[in-house]
Design a protein around this motif. Structure first.
Motif, PDB file in Angstrom:
ATOM      1  N   VAL A   1      10.724  41.026   4.530  1.00 26.61           N
ATOM      2  CA  VAL A   1      11.961  41.091   5.311  1.00 26.61           C
ATOM      3  C   VAL A   1      11.735  42.054   6.469  1.00 26.61           C
ATOM      4  N   ILE A   2      12.203  41.716   7.660  1.00 24.87           N
ATOM      5  CA  ILE A   2      11.877  42.478   8.862  1.00 24.87           C
ATOM      6  C   ILE A   2      12.367  43.918   8.802  1.00 24.87           C
ATOM      7  N   ASN A   3      13.476  44.180   8.135  1.00 24.76           N
ATOM      8  CA  ASN A   3      14.019  45.542   8.133  1.00 24.76           C
ATOM      9  C   ASN A   3      13.915  46.228   6.782  1.00 24.76           C
ATOM     10  N   VAL A   4      12.919  45.812   5.981  1.00 24.75           N
ATOM     11  CA  VAL A   4      12.680  46.435   4.682  1.00 24.75           C
ATOM     12  C   VAL A   4      11.221  46.862   4.586  1.00 24.75           C
TER      13      VAL A   4
ATOM     14  N   ASN B   1      12.552  50.009   0.886  1.00 23.21           N
ATOM     15  CA  ASN B   1      13.618  50.884   1.357  1.00 23.21           C
ATOM     16  C   ASN B   1      14.006  50.464   2.769  1.00 23.21           C
ATOM     17  N   HIS B   2      15.083  51.049   3.266  1.00 23.17           N
ATOM     18  CA  HIS B   2      15.620  50.673   4.572  1.00 23.17           C
ATOM     19  C   HIS B   2      14.662  51.088   5.682  1.00 23.17           C
ATOM     20  N   ALA B   3      14.359  50.138   6.592  1.00 31.69           N
ATOM     21  CA  ALA B   3      13.408  50.412   7.660  1.00 31.69           C
ATOM     22  C   ALA B   3      13.944  51.360   8.715  1.00 31.69           C
ATOM     23  N   GLY B   4      15.271  51.505   8.783  1.00 30.41           N
ATOM     24  CA  GLY B   4      15.839  52.354   9.817  1.00 30.41           C
ATOM     25  C   GLY B   4      16.221  53.738   9.350  1.00 30.41           C
ATOM     26  N   THR B   5      16.445  53.907   8.056  1.00 27.50           N
ATOM     27  CA  THR B   5      16.974  55.187   7.571  1.00 27.50           C
ATOM     28  C   THR B   5      15.976  56.009   6.776  1.00 27.50           C
ATOM     29  N   THR B   6      14.812  55.438   6.471  1.00 30.53           N
ATOM     30  CA  THR B   6      13.836  56.158   5.648  1.00 30.53           C
ATOM     31  C   THR B   6      12.813  56.841   6.533  1.00 30.53           C
TER      32      THR B   6
END
Length: 415
Positions: free
Chosen positions: A274-277, A226-231
């Motif tokens: 992946v850095i943002n996942v 999932n998204h690293a910034g929105t979860t």
């Protein structure tokens, strides 16, 4: 009974020559089992065997044997020496190689003495001791001892997708002999300690009387990418975080233990990487070791219980696969005492030891009286380019092996 000593220059020269075979562009020593670089090492070792006037034999799992059976020697179970020549990635030059080359050196020295042994003497280089490319480790000696079917072993798929049997065929080391065609009368393996004890205590030789239990497992934790910034953190099923909890659990448990238990996570991968996942999958390995079998079982059970808890708390899936499991080994006390006596006769300090690493000797001990000899590892470093043992210690250890082999070759195992 002490005779002449080994040819130090020949032994040390061969160790350094073999240590340059398999260097990559960055200078790292990499001779993984049945690889192109290991073929080069095998070819050189087989050439030295032939040059010493010994018979070269290879079995189906790729184990190489140099057989000395001088005229007049009875057709009896051989005295076997040896170790391995495959390496880890970024290896030092001594692990395994010292044992195979010292075994060959001992045979050549005894030949030069004019000794007629009471039985054949054999030096062995066992296949895939390290277990880096193919699992389990110590495969060649395990197959030789009957602990793993040869066809099953040859069908093993490596970390690079290759099949061991195909690779042995490709490099020319798929032999015709059935594993176990040489059943030893006794087996002795000379090795660097790979630990700090001998150096720390100022002792030159270890007479190894035990080898600890080993448990290898592969764990896979599955969650949701999932998204690293929105979860939000509470809504995550983070396989990476769950795996990290296991790593710290194992370290904390080992540090709190009042036993020599050790735990290592040597391989770990996050997917999709992946850095943002948020990681959805985290496969990793667990290496547990303890000299006491019951305690190792307790550690395996504690890990399983902890994983169940992590699965529930983190809402992740957990699966486990056993890669290898070996019970502790008690080596033959008669040979251990011969090692101690040989050290005394040469005025060399010696102590009894337990091996923390796995070795081919633990497999051969299933079918023949076996023991090991250790020499110091500076800083206790191994599986590392900084691995180092002083030349004089390498020579002294080989002279101890020489004296033990001479005794066994003329008088047999003590009663």
């Amino acid at each position: 009974m002490t005779g002449q000593s080994i040819d130090a220059a020949r032994l040390l020269g061969r160790i350094r020559t073999l240590g340059e075979i398999g260097r990559d562009a960055d200078g790292r020593l990499i001779r993984l089992a049945a690889s192109d670089t290991e073929k080069l090492g095998r070819d050189r070792f087989a050439g030295w065997i032939e040059g010493a006037g010994l018979e070269v034999a290879v079995d189906r799992i790729g184990n190489i044997f140099g057989i000395w059976k001088p005229e007049g020697t009875v057709d009896a179970a051989p005295l076997m020496l040896g170790s391995h020549i495959d390496t880890v990635i970024g290896a030092g030059i001594y692990d395994g190689c010292y044992g195979t080359l010292s075994g060959l050196e001992v045979i050549e020295t005894l030949k030069a003495e004019g000794l007629t042994p009471s039985r054949p003497i054999v030096v062995a280089a066992f296949t895939n001791e390290e277990g880096v490319r193919y699992a389990p480790d110590m495969m060649g000696s395990l197959v030789c001892a009957g602990g793993l079917d040869v066809d099953t072993a040859l069908a093993t798929i490596g970390t690079d997708g290759t099949m061991l049997g195909d690779e042995l065929e490709r490099i020319g080391y798929a032999g015709e002999h059935q594993p176990g065609f040489l059943r030893p009368h006794a087996y002795i393996e000379l090795h660097i300690e790979q630990g700090p004890i001998l150096e720390r205590e100022g002792i030159l030789v270890g007479a190894v009387e035990h080898l600890q239990s080993i448990s290898w497992q592969r764990v896979v934790i599955t969650g949701d990418a999932n998204h690293a910034g929105t979860t939000p953190i509470p809504m995550r099923r983070d396989a990476g975080h769950a795996a990290a909890r296991v790593v710290t659990f194992l370290r904390d448990r080992a540090q709190a233990s009042n036993t020599p238990m050790v735990a290592t996570v040597g391989c770990m991968r996050f997917e999709p990487d992946v850095i943002n996942v948020i990681p959805s999958r985290a496969p990793f390995t667990v290496d547990l070791r303890d000299p006491d079998e019951d305690r190792l079982k307790e550690e395996e059970a504690a890990l399983a219980t902890f994983l169940d808890g992590v699965s529930a708390e983190e809402q992740v899936g957990v699966s486990m696969e056993r890669l290898a499991r070996f019970e502790p080994v008690k080596f033959d006390q008669r040979i251990v005492r011969l090692v101690e006596k040989a050290a005394r006769d040469r005025g060399i300090a010696c102590r009894r030891m337990t091996s923390g690493a796995g070795h081919d000797a633990q497999m051969i001990a299933r079918i023949a009286p076996s023991a090991m000899i250790f020499v110091p590892s500076i800083g206790g470093i191994s599986h590392n380019p900084k691995e180092y043992t002083a030349d004089e210690d390498l020579v002294a250890g080989t002279n101890i092996l020489l004296d033990v082999v001479r005794r066994l070759a003329t008088e047999g195992l003590p009663a």
